[in-house]
Design a protein around this motif. Structure first.
Motif, PDB file in Angstrom:
ATOM      1  N   GLY A  12     -58.692 -15.750  33.744  1.00 53.86           N
ATOM      2  CA  GLY A  12     -59.442 -14.522  33.971  1.00 53.86           C
ATOM      3  C   GLY A  12     -59.075 -13.958  35.326  1.00 53.86           C
ATOM      4  N   LEU A  13     -59.254 -12.661  35.474  1.00 50.29           N
ATOM      5  CA  LEU A  13     -58.926 -12.024  36.747  1.00 50.29           C
ATOM      6  C   LEU A  13     -60.058 -11.104  37.183  1.00 50.29           C
ATOM      7  CD1 LEU A  13     -55.142 -11.092  36.363  1.00 50.29           C
ATOM      8  CD2 LEU A  13     -56.120 -12.849  37.823  1.00 50.29           C
ATOM      9  N   HIS A  14     -60.292 -11.098  38.473  1.00 49.13           N
ATOM     10  CA  HIS A  14     -61.301 -10.243  39.074  1.00 49.13           C
ATOM     11  C   HIS A  14     -60.851  -8.796  38.959  1.00 49.13           C
ATOM     12  CE1 HIS A  14     -64.372 -10.424  42.609  1.00 49.13           C
ATOM     13  NE2 HIS A  14     -64.626  -9.405  41.816  1.00 49.13           N
ATOM     14  N   ALA A  15     -61.738  -7.925  38.462  1.00 50.21           N
ATOM     15  CA  ALA A  15     -61.370  -6.524  38.266  1.00 50.21           C
ATOM     16  C   ALA A  15     -62.051  -5.591  39.263  1.00 50.21           C
ATOM     17  CB  ALA A  15     -61.714  -6.083  36.837  1.00 50.21           C
ATOM     18  N   LYS A  16     -63.357  -5.784  39.494  1.00 52.38           N
ATOM     19  CA  LYS A  16     -64.105  -4.914  40.397  1.00 52.38           C
ATOM     20  C   LYS A  16     -65.176  -5.716  41.113  1.00 52.38           C
ATOM     21  CE  LYS A  16     -63.651  -0.655  37.636  1.00 52.38           C
ATOM     22  NZ  LYS A  16     -64.395   0.448  36.972  1.00 52.38           N
ATOM     23  N   GLN A  17     -65.613  -5.198  42.261  1.00 49.08           N
ATOM     24  CA  GLN A  17     -66.707  -5.808  43.003  1.00 49.08           C
ATOM     25  C   GLN A  17     -67.452  -4.721  43.757  1.00 49.08           C
ATOM     26  OE1 GLN A  17     -67.225  -9.458  43.263  1.00 49.08           O
ATOM     27  NE2 GLN A  17     -69.239  -8.740  43.874  1.00 49.08           N
ATOM     28  N   GLU A  18     -68.772  -4.802  43.760  1.00 50.64           N
ATOM     29  CA  GLU A  18     -69.595  -3.899  44.555  1.00 50.64           C
ATOM     30  C   GLU A  18     -70.581  -4.723  45.381  1.00 50.64           C
ATOM     31  OE1 GLU A  18     -71.495  -0.771  42.413  1.00 50.64           O
ATOM     32  OE2 GLU A  18     -69.781  -0.408  41.091  1.00 50.64           O
ATOM     33  N   PHE A  19     -70.764  -4.318  46.634  1.00 53.86           N
ATOM     34  CA  PHE A  19     -71.746  -4.940  47.509  1.00 53.86           C
ATOM     35  C   PHE A  19     -72.632  -3.858  48.109  1.00 53.86           C
ATOM     36  CE2 PHE A  19     -68.098  -7.905  47.966  1.00 53.86           C
ATOM     37  CZ  PHE A  19     -68.713  -9.102  47.627  1.00 53.86           C
ATOM     38  N   THR A  20     -73.933  -4.041  48.058  1.00 50.91           N
ATOM     39  CA  THR A  20     -74.873  -3.203  48.798  1.00 50.91           C
ATOM     40  C   THR A  20     -75.635  -4.117  49.745  1.00 50.91           C
ATOM     41  OG1 THR A  20     -75.119  -1.630  46.974  1.00 50.91           O
ATOM     42  CG2 THR A  20     -76.840  -1.630  48.657  1.00 50.91           C
ATOM     43  N   PHE A  21     -75.569  -3.812  51.036  1.00 49.64           N
ATOM     44  CA  PHE A  21     -76.152  -4.667  52.065  1.00 49.64           C
ATOM     45  C   PHE A  21     -77.462  -4.070  52.561  1.00 49.64           C
ATOM     46  CE2 PHE A  21     -71.477  -4.904  52.402  1.00 49.64           C
ATOM     47  CZ  PHE A  21     -71.293  -6.231  52.056  1.00 49.64           C
ATOM     48  N   ASN A  22     -78.516  -4.888  52.525  1.00 50.02           N
ATOM     49  CA  ASN A  22     -79.845  -4.443  52.963  1.00 50.02           C
ATOM     50  C   ASN A  22     -80.369  -5.219  54.161  1.00 50.02           C
ATOM     51  OD1 ASN A  22     -80.101  -2.567  50.754  1.00 50.02           O
ATOM     52  ND2 ASN A  22     -80.422  -4.346  49.426  1.00 50.02           N
ATOM     53  N   GLY A  23     -79.631  -6.216  54.609  1.00 52.41           N
ATOM     54  CA  GLY A  23     -80.056  -7.013  55.749  1.00 52.41           C
ATOM     55  C   GLY A  23     -79.129  -8.193  55.921  1.00 52.41           C
ATOM     56  N   PRO A  24     -79.019  -8.740  57.139  1.00 52.25           N
ATOM     57  CA  PRO A  24     -78.091  -9.845  57.382  1.00 52.25           C
ATOM     58  C   PRO A  24     -78.604 -11.177  56.860  1.00 52.25           C
ATOM     59  CG  PRO A  24     -79.288  -9.299  59.384  1.00 52.25           C
ATOM     60  CD  PRO A  24     -79.695  -8.274  58.364  1.00 52.25           C
ATOM     61  N   VAL A  25     -77.664 -12.013  56.429  1.00 47.66           N
ATOM     62  CA  VAL A  25     -77.952 -13.408  56.104  1.00 47.66           C
ATOM     63  C   VAL A  25     -77.949 -14.175  57.417  1.00 47.66           C
ATOM     64  CG1 VAL A  25     -77.049 -15.486  55.011  1.00 47.66           C
ATOM     65  CG2 VAL A  25     -77.032 -13.304  53.766  1.00 47.66           C
ATOM     66  N   THR A  26     -79.062 -14.815  57.747  1.00 47.51           N
ATOM     67  CA  THR A  26     -79.207 -15.519  59.022  1.00 47.51           C
ATOM     68  C   THR A  26     -78.744 -16.962  58.887  1.00 47.51           C
ATOM     69  OG1 THR A  26     -81.129 -14.149  59.561  1.00 47.51           O
ATOM     70  CG2 THR A  26     -80.835 -16.167  60.838  1.00 47.51           C
ATOM     71  N   PRO A  27     -77.837 -17.403  59.747  1.00 47.45           N
ATOM     72  CA  PRO A  27     -77.395 -18.803  59.671  1.00 47.45           C
ATOM     73  C   PRO A  27     -78.574 -19.766  59.771  1.00 47.45           C
ATOM     74  CG  PRO A  27     -75.995 -17.542  61.145  1.00 47.45           C
ATOM     75  CD  PRO A  27     -77.150 -16.651  60.801  1.00 47.45           C
ATOM     76  N   GLY A  28     -78.551 -20.773  58.903  1.00 44.87           N
ATOM     77  CA  GLY A  28     -79.613 -21.771  58.863  1.00 44.87           C
ATOM     78  C   GLY A  28     -80.657 -21.496  57.799  1.00 44.87           C
ATOM     79  N   GLY A  29     -80.665 -20.288  57.235  1.00 44.82           N
ATOM     80  CA  GLY A  29     -81.632 -19.945  56.204  1.00 44.82           C
ATOM     81  C   GLY A  29     -81.237 -20.468  54.833  1.00 44.82           C
ATOM     82  N   ASP A  59     -88.707 -10.842  46.973  1.00 46.27           N
ATOM     83  CA  ASP A  59     -88.654  -9.376  47.010  1.00 46.27           C
ATOM     84  C   ASP A  59     -87.783  -8.847  48.145  1.00 46.27           C
ATOM     85  OD1 ASP A  59     -90.380  -9.171  44.838  1.00 46.27           O
ATOM     86  OD2 ASP A  59     -92.164  -9.240  46.120  1.00 46.27           O
ATOM     87  N   ASN A  60     -87.299  -9.733  48.998  1.00 41.96           N
ATOM     88  CA  ASN A  60     -86.480  -9.327  50.136  1.00 41.96           C
ATOM     89  C   ASN A  60     -85.002  -9.480  49.777  1.00 41.96           C
ATOM     90  OD1 ASN A  60     -85.479  -8.670  52.659  1.00 41.96           O
ATOM     91  ND2 ASN A  60     -86.018 -10.643  53.587  1.00 41.96           N
ATOM     92  N   VAL A  61     -84.475  -8.523  48.994  1.00 37.33           N
ATOM     93  CA  VAL A  61     -83.098  -8.594  48.521  1.00 37.33           C
ATOM     94  C   VAL A  61     -82.161  -8.149  49.646  1.00 37.33           C
ATOM     95  CG1 VAL A  61     -81.420  -7.722  46.859  1.00 37.33           C
ATOM     96  CG2 VAL A  61     -83.763  -8.232  46.130  1.00 37.33           C
ATOM     97  N   LEU A  62     -81.381  -9.085  50.153  1.00 38.29           N
ATOM     98  CA  LEU A  62     -80.459  -8.791  51.249  1.00 38.29           C
ATOM     99  C   LEU A  62     -79.115  -8.297  50.749  1.00 38.29           C
ATOM    100  CD1 LEU A  62     -81.154 -11.955  53.429  1.00 38.29           C
ATOM    101  CD2 LEU A  62     -82.170  -9.675  53.670  1.00 38.29           C
ATOM    102  N   LEU A  63     -78.744  -8.724  49.544  1.00 35.69           N
ATOM    103  CA  LEU A  63     -77.446  -8.376  48.974  1.00 35.69           C
ATOM    104  C   LEU A  63     -77.605  -8.102  47.493  1.00 35.69           C
ATOM    105  CD1 LEU A  63     -74.285  -8.261  49.140  1.00 35.69           C
ATOM    106  CD2 LEU A  63     -74.313 -10.713  48.627  1.00 35.69           C
ATOM    107  N   ASP A  64     -77.098  -6.959  47.054  1.00 36.65           N
ATOM    108  CA  ASP A  64     -77.101  -6.570  45.643  1.00 36.65           C
ATOM    109  C   ASP A  64     -75.640  -6.377  45.263  1.00 36.65           C
ATOM    110  OD1 ASP A  64     -77.318  -5.388  43.168  1.00 36.65           O
ATOM    111  OD2 ASP A  64     -78.794  -3.889  43.767  1.00 36.65           O
ATOM    112  N   SER A  65     -75.160  -7.160  44.299  1.00 34.57           N
ATOM    113  CA  SER A  65     -73.729  -7.151  44.009  1.00 34.57           C
ATOM    114  C   SER A  65     -73.450  -7.042  42.520  1.00 34.57           C
ATOM    115  CB  SER A  65     -73.079  -8.438  44.553  1.00 34.57           C
ATOM    116  OG  SER A  65     -71.704  -8.458  44.288  1.00 34.57           O
ATOM    117  N   LEU A  66     -72.420  -6.270  42.176  1.00 32.34           N
ATOM    118  CA  LEU A  66     -71.896  -6.191  40.815  1.00 32.34           C
ATOM    119  C   LEU A  66     -70.502  -6.804  40.801  1.00 32.34           C
ATOM    120  CD1 LEU A  66     -72.959  -2.567  39.783  1.00 32.34           C
ATOM    121  CD2 LEU A  66     -73.899  -4.700  38.880  1.00 32.34           C
ATOM    122  N   TYR A  67     -70.267  -7.680  39.845  1.00 35.31           N
ATOM    123  CA  TYR A  67     -69.008  -8.440  39.769  1.00 35.31           C
ATOM    124  C   TYR A  67     -68.430  -8.247  38.361  1.00 35.31           C
ATOM    125  CZ  TYR A  67     -66.216 -12.796  39.238  1.00 35.31           C
ATOM    126  OH  TYR A  67     -65.241 -13.727  38.982  1.00 35.31           O
TER     127      TYR A  67
END
Length: 310
Positions: A89-106, A139-147
């Protein structure tokens, strides 16, 4: 081959394997990740993002927070959440929507479902949607992605005819309205990112063992490729570095990237991301994106936006 279903949660949800027989509505078995320092360091080393540590130190000094790389969970979205048991299989498309940073250690959860299954030019694809949130804050979605993955080819072979008509970066820049002397952020301004060599050692480090056509020459040739190929997400990672440099912490909170991968990534190629400012309107800055080899072959195209610009 279809993956067997596995038990779901206490609410009766059944999670299905989707790699070879996707159906719209299939739920994906959630993946929980502790983004500790080792996890962050392994990703930075795998991508070769040498400037990340300086950026994180600057962000800590200016804003009082630690951040992780923007696309740090990209491999988990595809390889762990969706799965990699498909023969080819091969990756065709990717979408990222960023709503906040991922904090190291979380501690974070990736969860999602299949949202589309379709066929185009005889190749079958499926798209999954993934949400990333702190485990204790659903409810705190930091990343919304379509793959989107191409998972079934005619005769189980990648159509090499696609490689015989590679698009060129110069043509893309012209079609995107790029103007060499325009200054950012005016429409037509061109900004280029860093150059990175994607040799087999880098592919092995990024992909990990047993990663099919990315690390196994025989399997790649059996699938119709000339040899191992780079991970498409290595291109989006380069784009994310470029937008991090342009917008800093703001892109972590209100940025979005959408990429279509239009050619396989040859081993040993040097690649660079570029962006062209398309418009500034209603508080939204819109850009067109591309990643190409330094010899000018176009590998991916897309768009990016940042909300509440300035």
């Amino acid at each position: 081959m279809t993956l067997s279903q596995v038990p779901g949660n206490d609410e009766g949800v059944v999670y299905a394997g989707v790699q070879n027989n996707p159906t719209i509505g299939d739920k994906l078995q959630p993946v929980d990740i502790v983004a500790d320092e080792e996890f962050v360091r392994d990703y930075v080393n795998a991508t070769g993002d040498e400037t990340f540590w300086a950026f994180r130190a600057s962000t800590r000094a200016r804003h009082g927070i630690d951040v992780s790389p923007l696309t740090m969970f990209d491999r988990d979205i595809g390889a762990r959440l969706v799965g990699i048991s498909a023969r080819f299989g091969l990756h065709a498309k990717q979408e990222f929507t960023f709503n906040g940073p991922v904090t190291p250690g979380g501690a974070y959860r990736l969860a999602g479902e299949v949202v589309n299954v379709f066929e185009k030019r005889g190749i079958e694809y499926f798209t999954t949607r993934c949400y990333c949130h702190p485990i204790d804050e659903p409810d705190n979605v930091l990343l919304d992605s379509l793959y989107t993955r191409a998972y079934k080819f005619p005769q189980n072979q990648y159509p090499q005819s696609r490689e015989d008509r590679r698009a060129r970066l110069s043509d893309w820049l012209q079609a995107s309205g790029g103007r060499a002397r325009e200054t950012f952020p005016h429409p037509g301004a061109i900004v280029e990112g860093r150059t990175r060599l994607l040799d087999q050692a880098r592919l092995n480090l990024y992909s990990g063992p047993g990663s099919g056509a990315h690390t196994d020459n025989l399997l790649a040739r059996q699938g119709g490729l000339r040899g191992t190929v780079g991970q498409a997400l290595m291109l989006t990672e380069l784009e994310s570095e470029l937008y991090r440099d342009l917008f800093g912490i703001d892109f972590y909170r209100k940025g979005a990237m959408r990429s279509s991968f239009i050619a396989t990534i040859p081993v040993g190629v040097e690649v660079r991301a570029a962006t062209v400012v398309e418009s500034v309107a209603d508080g939204v800055l819109t850009l067109r994106s591309a990643v190409a080899s330094t010899s000018g072959d176009l590998l991916s195209v897309g768009t990016a936006t940042i909300r509440d610009w300035l």
